[in-house]
Design an enzyme around this catalytic site. Structure first.
Site, mmCIF file in Angstrom:
data_model
loop_
_atom_site.group_PDB
_atom_site.id
_atom_site.type_symbol
_atom_site.label_atom_id
_atom_site.label_comp_id
_atom_site.label_asym_id
_atom_site.label_seq_id
_atom_site.Cartn_x
_atom_site.Cartn_y
_atom_site.Cartn_z
ATOM 1 N N LEU A 162 0.743 -1.129 -0.071
ATOM 2 C CA LEU A 162 -0.016 0.008 0.080
ATOM 3 C C LEU A 162 1.011 1.240 0.127
ATOM 4 O O LEU A 162 1.905 1.338 0.967
ATOM 5 C CB LEU A 162 -0.748 0.000 1.439
ATOM 6 C CG LEU A 162 -2.152 -0.610 1.376
ATOM 7 C CD1 LEU A 162 -2.791 -0.611 2.854
ATOM 8 C CD2 LEU A 162 -2.974 -0.078 0.429
ATOM 9 N N ASP A 163 0.639 2.183 -0.691
ATOM 10 C CA ASP A 163 1.692 3.261 -0.737
ATOM 11 C C ASP A 163 1.186 4.198 0.291
ATOM 12 O O ASP A 163 0.423 4.163 1.157
ATOM 13 C CB ASP A 163 1.350 4.029 -2.105
ATOM 14 C CG ASP A 163 0.340 4.471 -2.358
ATOM 15 O OD1 ASP A 163 -0.142 5.410 -3.508
ATOM 16 O OD2 ASP A 163 -0.998 4.096 -1.814
ATOM 17 N N ALA A 164 2.038 5.278 0.611
ATOM 18 C CA ALA A 164 1.867 6.108 1.895
ATOM 19 C C ALA A 164 0.806 6.581 1.981
ATOM 20 O O ALA A 164 0.232 6.851 3.121
ATOM 21 C CB ALA A 164 3.062 7.052 1.665
#
Lengths: 437, 333
Positions: free
Chosen positions: B94-96
């Site tokens: 999951l990206d930031a």
């Protein structure tokens, strides 16, 4: 063969400088030859003990007794040794002969050597000297020896000459074992470069003990000493006079002895800095924050690492507070006095936190100044609590209006109390709500 | 004790935090928990110490004292903690910016993780939109490029657009499955729900549904395969374009990743060794139950969220991952 040549050359040169008789010279020659070559061959043999006892015999022999004293044993090992000696000496003789042709300077010497070599060979076999039978008695493994000798045989410690870990030396080194007993974390220290070798070189009675006594004398508790040395092993190499001078300086600035002791326990690097540097820093904090002497003392006593670190981040933080966050000077003073940690906080996190508090939660400056603890919390924590309260409709931080929630309670209370008292909800609801963020 | 920690579990990743920080945090907490367990006491070494012969009159007296001394080389302060490194693997990243369910695997669980992700796993995301502006990186924190009105948009228009998108994606699903559409094999696979791309392919949205519509904000639930968060934000942008307006993404939240749902996810306060071990135990037992129930009851398992449908036509895909787990479990156990 090749190893004998340099040995001979070196001893030949030595002979030139030495003014002793040929027999002695040739003995020395042969002893060098013997020790180097025989030692190398015998390292692979099974009778290592023989080798080890032979070399001391040889060194004993240099002082005058006959070279082949140990040779008169009739055991097969020494006979073999004798034979090898002969063959080596023959080789050396041949070598000398060839060398004699080449080097004119060494001609005389080598001729003399050849003559000297040959001469003792013959008479030795006939000489039955009164021998050191005790020395001969140590050679056989089956020979019975007295109990004292058995006890006094010490197996040489298998300490590796160099190692990447202090584990191998701990049992053998007095300093290291005492440090472990004090509670010093050697594993952490050996990760740092050069610290391991430094610790090994220290002598307990000369170096370590006086400094431990000094620390005890200034009031540091024994349980903290392990912590101090784990974080700052270089305190053991500091000069005792300078340590005393720094403590005296701090006391002259009206820090009490208990305060000094607690400061040293919490900031282990404190006493490594010179008096001038400590003075610089105290002056800086007093000037920049415009505090009175007692207030400065208060701050430093609570956060002694302010004196240890560099001043640049502190200056930057102060500028950030003034320019970016928009606090006035007296507000910054108050914040620093209440929460000194803000001075060493991460700039970016500080601005992120302040941005959330001021812009999203709509808390004005004067309220933040009143509760500076909010600047010390984690961003995520404040965020989830504020959003939870907002979801419940209870996010009200203005003291004038009803249902007021004070900021310090918002951030400092543990989760259960926060839920029951401030949010009036259950802990599970809070966790479920967190999953919807 | 280490064996109880091996396995899979999921955590809830808060937004704004890089997934690597989450992984490192979990690793440190697990190591702390493992090292806190009482370790073996320091082994003793027997040493003979010769007493110094004090009396000259008794030189032959052999006095040896036996001392059992702890071998300090095995002391934890010298050797370091027992566990120094744990292999913690991360599932689909999951990206930031986004938040949601993040699957983590410890130790042996990493192999299961690999198998799991090589098969087709459905993931469900909740995407939050805001109508009226368009930005360069499709999220509400980017540089605004365009503004538009959105007064003309109603719920049914939105639903129509979503249905159209879903249909197009279903078609591409069939295309990617590499099976001749007119064969019996394709029919059987379709019945069982095994149609779909193998391995890496373009992201496919298998289901789109509008959950909340309050202009300018609305929320969409997306079921997808092989997607990235950036693609989801692009989808938001495209939906806005289709509606003759513009939209930006305000947030992406993953509610489901294969067999791991939001209910099992551990929040930040529960990232301790004991809680994680509990979660792993739960997962293992649920896997066993699932296999047991599957062997008894032979009906396609429906995804619970799909039960309430109103207008949109959904193609109910059986959860492929469950079948895969069924197949791979005999190997594991």
């Amino acid at each position: 063969m090749k190893t004998s040549k340099p040995a001979l050359q070196t001893c030949a040169q030595e002979e030139v400088t030495m003014a002793s008789s040929c027999a002695q010279l040739c003995l020395k020659c042969r002893s060098l030859l013997c020790s180097k070559t025989v030692a190398t061959t015998w390292q692979h043999s099974t009778q290592v003990r023989h080798c080890r006892t032979v070399t001391p015999v040889i060194t004993k022999v240099l002082n005058g007794s006959s070279f082949f004293s140990g040779n008169h044993r009739t055991s097969p090992a020494s006979q073999r040794w004798k034979q090898q000696m002969f063959c080596y000496s023959e080789l050396s003789v041949k070598h000398l002969a060839t060398e004699a042709k080449e080097d004119k300077f060494k001609e005389e010497l080598s001729r003399a050597d050849v003559v000297a070599y040959k001469s003792p060979l013959l008479p030795v076999n006939e000489i039955q000297m009164p021998l050191d039978l005790d020395a001969a008695a140590e050679f056989s493994a089956l020979e019975e020896i007295t109990h004292e000798e058995a006890v006094s045989i010490s197996v040489p410690a298998a300490i590796p000459p160099s190692s990447t870990s202090l584990r191998d030396y701990v049992d053998k080194s007095e300093t290291l074992s005492k440090l472990v007993q004090l509670g010093v974390n050697l594993w952490k220290l050996e990760q740092r470069p050069n610290v391991g070798t430094m610790l090994l070189k220290l002598d307990f009675n000369m170096d370590v003990a006086p400094r431990l006594l000094f620390l005890k004398h200034i009031g540091v508790e024994e349980s903290h000493i392990g912590y101090i040395i784990t974080h700052n092993p270089f305190i053991l190499t500091e000069d005792l006079e300078s340590l005393q001078a720094r403590v005296n300086y701090l006391k002259s600035k009206k820090f009490s002895s208990e305060t000094v002791a607690s400061m040293v326990s919490r900031a282990p690097y404190l006493l490594n800095f010179s008096v001038k540097r400590l003075d610089n820093r105290l002056g800086f904090y007093q000037q920049q924050l415009n505090l009175s002497a007692s207030n400065t003392r208060n701050i430093i006593a609570r956060l002694p690492r302010l004196l240890c670190g560099s001043l640049e981040p502190v200056k930057e933080n102060l500028k950030v507070c003034e320019i970016e966050l928009g606090f006035k000077e007296n507000e910054i003073q108050h914040i620093a006095l209440t929460v000194p940690k803000v001075l060493t906080a991460n700039k970016r996190k500080l601005t992120q936190l302040f941005d959330f508090i001021h812009n999203t939660m709509k808390v004005p400056h004067h309220l933040i100044t009143k509760f500076p603890q909010v600047l010390n919390t984690k961003y995520l924590r404040v965020r989830e609590r504020h959003l939870f309260l907002e979801f419940l409709g209870k996010a009200q931080y203005d003291p004038d209006l009803p249902n007021y929630i004070s900021l310090d309670r918002l951030v400092s209370l543990p989760d259960e109390i926060f839920c029951t008292e401030l949010a009036l909800a259950t802990l599970e609801d809070f966790y479920l709500f967190q999953k919807t963020l | 004790m280490f064996r109880r920690v091996e396995g899979l579990f999921c955590v809830y990743k808060p937004s704004g935090v890089h997934w690597k920080l989450v992984r490192d945090n979990i690793e440190t907490k697990l190591l702390k928990g493992l090292n806190a367990a009482p370790s073996q006491p320091c082994p003793q070494e027997v040493r003979f110490l010769a007493q110094p012969g004090g009396d000259a009159e008794a030189p032959k007296g052999l006095t040896l004292s036996v001392a059992s001394v702890p071998a300090l080389s095995k002391h934890p302060l010298v050797t370091g903690p027992e566990f120094q490194y744990l292999q913690v693997g991360v599932g689909h990243r999951l990206d930031a910016f986004s938040s949601g369910v993040l699957v983590l695997a410890v130790g042996n669980g990493n192999k299961i993780l690999n198998d799991l992700y090589r098969t087709r796993i459905t993931r469900v995301h909740l995407v939050f939109h805001c109508l009226g502006s368009a930005t360069d990186d499709f999220s509400h924190m980017g540089h605004v490029v365009e503004r538009s009105t959105y007064g003309h948009i109603t719920q049914d228009k939105l639903d129509r657009v979503l249905a159209m998108l879903q249909g197009a994606n279903q078609k591409s699903l069939l295309m990617y499955s590499n099976v001749d559409m007119r064969s019996q094999e394709a029919y059987e696979m379709a019945v069982q729900g095994l149609l779909g791309p193998d391995g890496k392919s373009a992201p496919i949205l298998t289901g789109l549904r509008c959950i909340r519509f309050e202009p300018p904000n609305f929320t969409i639930e997306v079921q997808c395969l092989n997607e990235t968060q950036k693609y989801l934000r692009k989808v938001v942008h495209e939906i806005g374009l289709e509606l003759r307006s513009t939209a930006v993404c305000k947030g992406v939240r993953r509610t489901r990743d294969g067999p791991f749902t939001l209910q099992d996810a551990l929040t930040r306060h529960h990232w301790t060794a004991s809680d994680i071990m509990q979660a792993i135990q739960q997962y293992k037992s649920s896997k066993k139950n699932k296999n047991y129930s599957r062997s008894k009851v032979k009906e396609p398992g429906l995804h619970p969220l799909e039960e309430n449908t109103t207008d949109s036509q959904h193609f109910y895909l059986k959860d492929v991952s469950d079948i895969v787990l069924n197949q791979s479990s005999p190997g594991q156990q």
